[in-house]
Design a protein around this motif. Sequence first.
Motif, PDB file in Angstrom:
ATOM      1  N   ALA A 198      -2.347 -12.599  -3.986  1.00  0.00           N
ATOM      2  CA  ALA A 198      -1.499 -13.180  -5.024  1.00  0.00           C
ATOM      3  C   ALA A 198      -2.070 -12.961  -6.417  1.00  0.00           C
ATOM      4  O   ALA A 198      -1.333 -12.832  -7.383  1.00  0.00           O
ATOM      5  CB  ALA A 198      -1.323 -14.668  -4.766  1.00  0.00           C
ATOM      6  N   GLY A 199      -3.392 -12.921  -6.521  1.00  0.00           N
ATOM      7  CA  GLY A 199      -4.010 -12.915  -7.841  1.00  0.00           C
ATOM      8  C   GLY A 199      -4.359 -11.554  -8.397  1.00  0.00           C
ATOM      9  O   GLY A 199      -4.547 -11.411  -9.601  1.00  0.00           O
ATOM     10  N   VAL A 200      -4.468 -10.543  -7.539  1.00  0.00           N
ATOM     11  CA  VAL A 200      -4.867  -9.220  -7.994  1.00  0.00           C
ATOM     12  C   VAL A 200      -3.717  -8.254  -7.772  1.00  0.00           C
ATOM     13  O   VAL A 200      -3.203  -8.138  -6.663  1.00  0.00           O
ATOM     14  CB  VAL A 200      -6.118  -8.715  -7.238  1.00  0.00           C
ATOM     15  CG1 VAL A 200      -6.621  -7.417  -7.861  1.00  0.00           C
ATOM     16  CG2 VAL A 200      -7.211  -9.767  -7.252  1.00  0.00           C
ATOM     17  N   THR A 237     -12.175 -14.361  -2.770  1.00  0.00           N
ATOM     18  CA  THR A 237     -12.175 -13.966  -4.173  1.00  0.00           C
ATOM     19  C   THR A 237     -12.484 -15.155  -5.059  1.00  0.00           C
ATOM     20  O   THR A 237     -12.197 -16.308  -4.701  1.00  0.00           O
ATOM     21  CB  THR A 237     -10.824 -13.371  -4.580  1.00  0.00           C
ATOM     22  OG1 THR A 237     -10.925 -12.801  -5.883  1.00  0.00           O
ATOM     23  CG2 THR A 237      -9.723 -14.405  -4.587  1.00  0.00           C
ATOM     24  N   THR A 238     -13.088 -14.873  -6.199  1.00  0.00           N
ATOM     25  CA  THR A 238     -13.312 -15.871  -7.241  1.00  0.00           C
ATOM     26  C   THR A 238     -12.745 -15.310  -8.529  1.00  0.00           C
ATOM     27  O   THR A 238     -13.098 -14.195  -8.930  1.00  0.00           O
ATOM     28  CB  THR A 238     -14.814 -16.162  -7.421  1.00  0.00           C
ATOM     29  OG1 THR A 238     -15.361 -16.603  -6.172  1.00  0.00           O
ATOM     30  CG2 THR A 238     -15.039 -17.232  -8.477  1.00  0.00           C
ATOM     31  N   ALA A 239     -11.839 -16.043  -9.163  1.00  0.00           N
ATOM     32  CA  ALA A 239     -11.205 -15.599 -10.403  1.00  0.00           C
ATOM     33  C   ALA A 239     -11.821 -16.340 -11.584  1.00  0.00           C
ATOM     34  O   ALA A 239     -11.899 -17.573 -11.578  1.00  0.00           O
ATOM     35  CB  ALA A 239      -9.704 -15.846 -10.351  1.00  0.00           C
ATOM     36  N   LEU A 240     -12.235 -15.593 -12.595  1.00  0.00           N
ATOM     37  CA  LEU A 240     -12.933 -16.161 -13.743  1.00  0.00           C
ATOM     38  C   LEU A 240     -12.310 -15.672 -15.053  1.00  0.00           C
ATOM     39  O   LEU A 240     -11.674 -14.617 -15.100  1.00  0.00           O
ATOM     40  CB  LEU A 240     -14.409 -15.755 -13.721  1.00  0.00           C
ATOM     41  CG  LEU A 240     -15.210 -16.147 -12.478  1.00  0.00           C
ATOM     42  CD1 LEU A 240     -16.557 -15.429 -12.479  1.00  0.00           C
ATOM     43  CD2 LEU A 240     -15.407 -17.655 -12.416  1.00  0.00           C
ATOM     44  N   LEU A 241     -12.545 -16.421 -16.105  1.00  0.00           N
ATOM     45  CA  LEU A 241     -12.155 -15.990 -17.444  1.00  0.00           C
ATOM     46  C   LEU A 241     -13.116 -14.913 -17.930  1.00  0.00           C
ATOM     47  O   LEU A 241     -14.314 -14.960 -17.641  1.00  0.00           O
ATOM     48  CB  LEU A 241     -12.198 -17.169 -18.417  1.00  0.00           C
ATOM     49  CG  LEU A 241     -11.225 -18.317 -18.171  1.00  0.00           C
ATOM     50  CD1 LEU A 241     -11.590 -19.513 -19.058  1.00  0.00           C
ATOM     51  CD2 LEU A 241      -9.786 -17.871 -18.438  1.00  0.00           C
ATOM     52  N   VAL A 242     -12.597 -13.944 -18.672  1.00  0.00           N
ATOM     53  CA  VAL A 242     -13.443 -12.928 -19.307  1.00  0.00           C
ATOM     54  C   VAL A 242     -12.782 -12.503 -20.619  1.00  0.00           C
ATOM     55  O   VAL A 242     -11.558 -12.377 -20.694  1.00  0.00           O
ATOM     56  CB  VAL A 242     -13.667 -11.714 -18.376  1.00  0.00           C
ATOM     57  CG1 VAL A 242     -12.369 -10.966 -18.111  1.00  0.00           C
ATOM     58  CG2 VAL A 242     -14.726 -10.775 -18.940  1.00  0.00           C
TER      59      VAL A 242
END
Length: 202
Positions: free
Chosen positions: A29-31, A80-85
């Motif tokens: 869903a996220g990538v 998965t781990t989603a982070l701000l960049v």
Amino acid sequence: MRLTRRALLGALLSAPAAAAPPGLASIAAGVDPRLVQRALDALFRHHAALWSRDVIAIADFGLPSAAPRFFLMDILRGTTTALLVAHGKGSDPDHGGMLRSFSDAVGSAATSEGAYLTGEAYDGVHGPSRRLVGLDPTNTHAEERAIVIHSAWYANPDMIARQGKLGRSDGCFAFGEQDIATVLARLGKGRLLYAGRSKRND
């Protein structure tokens, strides 16, 4: 552990929902699948330069800086781990919060597209950091430009609450101060970081 292309694609994209390991649904869903495919292509294209294929990172600069868009993907566990960049100021000169263009030009202060090899960890002006080596024609000047992974106050989540977007780097992958330890630990030396965007904004 050496995985075949079919095994990687199966783990990331086509595992049956009932048998999917924790986090696989969020990966799907996220990538964006197109970025996943490009990262997998880079993984095999640059396999000789990589020390490990257990974790890869995908930065989707088609998303706004206010959204978690740096995905640390554990291939073996399917998590998965989603982070701000933050992205580079040269890629967003009006500071609108969206990357408008990539550049590898020296002095551009822009984010560069393509595959990177993660290098040595070190302590720099931003504290704990990690060097990056550009592997593609679109980011061959990464070392000359000192494009690295580091933390920055302007990449902290409170910036979103204050101005609706993160600040901008000089082209580096800048993370919030609370996230840098996770990034450096999970994305160790000799792994793949792929930077691209899922859609065009300009």
